[in-house]
Design an enzyme around this catalytic site. Structure first.
Site, PDB file in Angstrom:
ATOM      1  N   GLY A   1      71.353  69.327  15.136  1.00  0.00           N
ATOM      2  CA  GLY A   1      70.089  69.895  14.685  1.00  0.00           C
ATOM      3  C   GLY A   1      70.174  71.386  14.451  1.00  0.00           C
ATOM      4  O   GLY A   1      71.165  72.042  14.775  1.00  0.00           O
TER       5      GLY A   1
ATOM      6  N   THR B   1      68.550  74.010  15.755  1.00  0.00           N
ATOM      7  CA  THR B   1      68.553  74.963  16.865  1.00  0.00           C
ATOM      8  C   THR B   1      69.891  74.970  17.584  1.00  0.00           C
ATOM      9  O   THR B   1      70.459  76.030  17.870  1.00  0.00           O
ATOM     10  CB  THR B   1      67.419  74.647  17.858  1.00  0.00           C
TER      11      THR B   1
ATOM     12  N   ASP C   1      71.256  70.343  23.449  1.00  0.00           N
ATOM     13  CA  ASP C   1      70.751  69.660  22.258  1.00  0.00           C
ATOM     14  C   ASP C   1      69.352  70.161  21.945  1.00  0.00           C
ATOM     15  O   ASP C   1      68.717  70.835  22.759  1.00  0.00           O
ATOM     16  CB  ASP C   1      70.735  68.145  22.500  1.00  0.00           C
ATOM     17  N   GLY C   2      68.882  69.820  20.764  1.00  0.00           N
ATOM     18  CA  GLY C   2      67.531  70.167  20.356  1.00  0.00           C
ATOM     19  C   GLY C   2      66.567  69.027  20.629  1.00  0.00           C
ATOM     20  O   GLY C   2      66.906  68.034  21.278  1.00  0.00           O
TER      21      GLY C   2
ATOM     22  N   LYS D   1      63.504  62.641  20.290  1.00  0.00           N
ATOM     23  CA  LYS D   1      64.617  63.080  19.466  1.00  0.00           C
ATOM     24  C   LYS D   1      64.957  61.983  18.470  1.00  0.00           C
ATOM     25  O   LYS D   1      64.548  60.848  18.632  1.00  0.00           O
ATOM     26  CB  LYS D   1      65.846  63.383  20.342  1.00  0.00           C
TER      27      LYS D   1
ATOM     28  N   GLY E   1      67.268  63.476  13.145  1.00  0.00           N
ATOM     29  CA  GLY E   1      68.512  63.470  12.394  1.00  0.00           C
ATOM     30  C   GLY E   1      69.270  62.162  12.501  1.00  0.00           C
ATOM     31  O   GLY E   1      70.421  62.076  12.074  1.00  0.00           O
TER      32      GLY E   1
ATOM     33  N   GLU F   1      73.405  61.063  20.941  1.00  0.00           N
ATOM     34  CA  GLU F   1      72.856  62.176  21.714  1.00  0.00           C
ATOM     35  C   GLU F   1      72.462  61.722  23.119  1.00  0.00           C
ATOM     36  O   GLU F   1      72.701  62.433  24.104  1.00  0.00           O
ATOM     37  CB  GLU F   1      71.648  62.767  20.991  1.00  0.00           C
TER      38      GLU F   1
END
Length: 234
Positions: free
Chosen positions: A35, A37, A90-91, A103, A106, A112
């Site tokens: 992602g 960020t 992680d974002g 989440k 994406g 993830e």
């Protein structure tokens, strides 16, 4: 490093991503999320590798993060070689006041989640727009193509309204890195994320969903470059 996932500079995302990179020290095995960020985190880790001699190994969650990490000069490994990670960063698409996150924007949430659950410490980086008192964004659910109709019916039985995610610049649905479909499911306001997570997981054909209840810390970046850090009470 080319900024493959940083289309426009964001001071908030940059602040959070860079601050979280400061948690990493030499000798660590690091989960690298996907992602915009966490792209700043990967870029900052790459800078430290080149300028400070930071010696780490990365485990990526998607082809996207793999390309970013390679560009950054981060050495990569796998969960087969290193099944326990020191930290995962992680974002999130949305995160509530109890540090429960959604989440999967994406379509990488299965990997993830596996990476985050393999880590001793799971840190989410975000800007303030991703924070909320309660979760309410559609929940991405990765499903086996063979089981799509069954999972759609079962999810509707839970009160959700699923929509098959369509690809951009390609006819047909999004195909994940694992070869599956994504359903984006609108449940409205999610009052009990933990219970809903268990209910979705119990549906045959569901590979993984995007409700994460294992966040240890949240780094929220602000426009002035400051970062707010919140730790889980678990």
């Amino acid at each position: 490093m080319t900024d493959r996932n940083i289309s426009t500079d964001s001071p908030e995302k940059r602040a959070a991503g860079v601050a979280a990179a400061g948690l990493v020290s030499s000798g660590m095995v690091v989960g690298l999320g996907t992602g915009s960020t966490v792209a700043y985190t990967i870029k900052e880790l790459g800078r430290r590798v080149k300028e400070e001699g930071l010696d780490i190994l990365g485990v990526v969650t998607s082809y996207q993060s793999e390309m970013l990490a390679i560009d950054a000069g981060i050495r990569l490994t796998t969960l087969s070689q290193n099944p326990e990670l020191d930290i995962a960063i992680d974002g999130a698409d949305q995160i509530d006041s109890g540090l429960r996150a959604i989440k999967g924007g994406g379509a990488a949430h299965t990997r993830e989640k596996i990476v985050s659950m393999s880590a001793k410490r799971f840190v989410v980086v975000a800007d303030e727009s991703k924070t909320s008192t309660q979760l309410g964004k559609p929940v991405p659910v990765e499903v086996l193509p063979f089981a799509k109709e069954l999972t759609v019916n079962k999810i509707r039985g839970l009160g959700g309204e699923p929509e098959l995610r369509s690809a951009v610049k390609k006819d047909g649905p999004v195909i994940t890195d694992n070869g599956n479909f994504i359903l984006d499911v609108d449940f409205g306001v999610i009052r009990d994320p933990e219970a809903l997570a268990l209910q979705i997981s119990a549906i045959p054909g569901v590979v993984e969903h995007g409700i994460f209840c294992n966040v240890d810390e949240l780094y929220t970046g602000n426009k002035d470059g400051s970062v707010k850090i919140v730790s889980s009470q678990k």
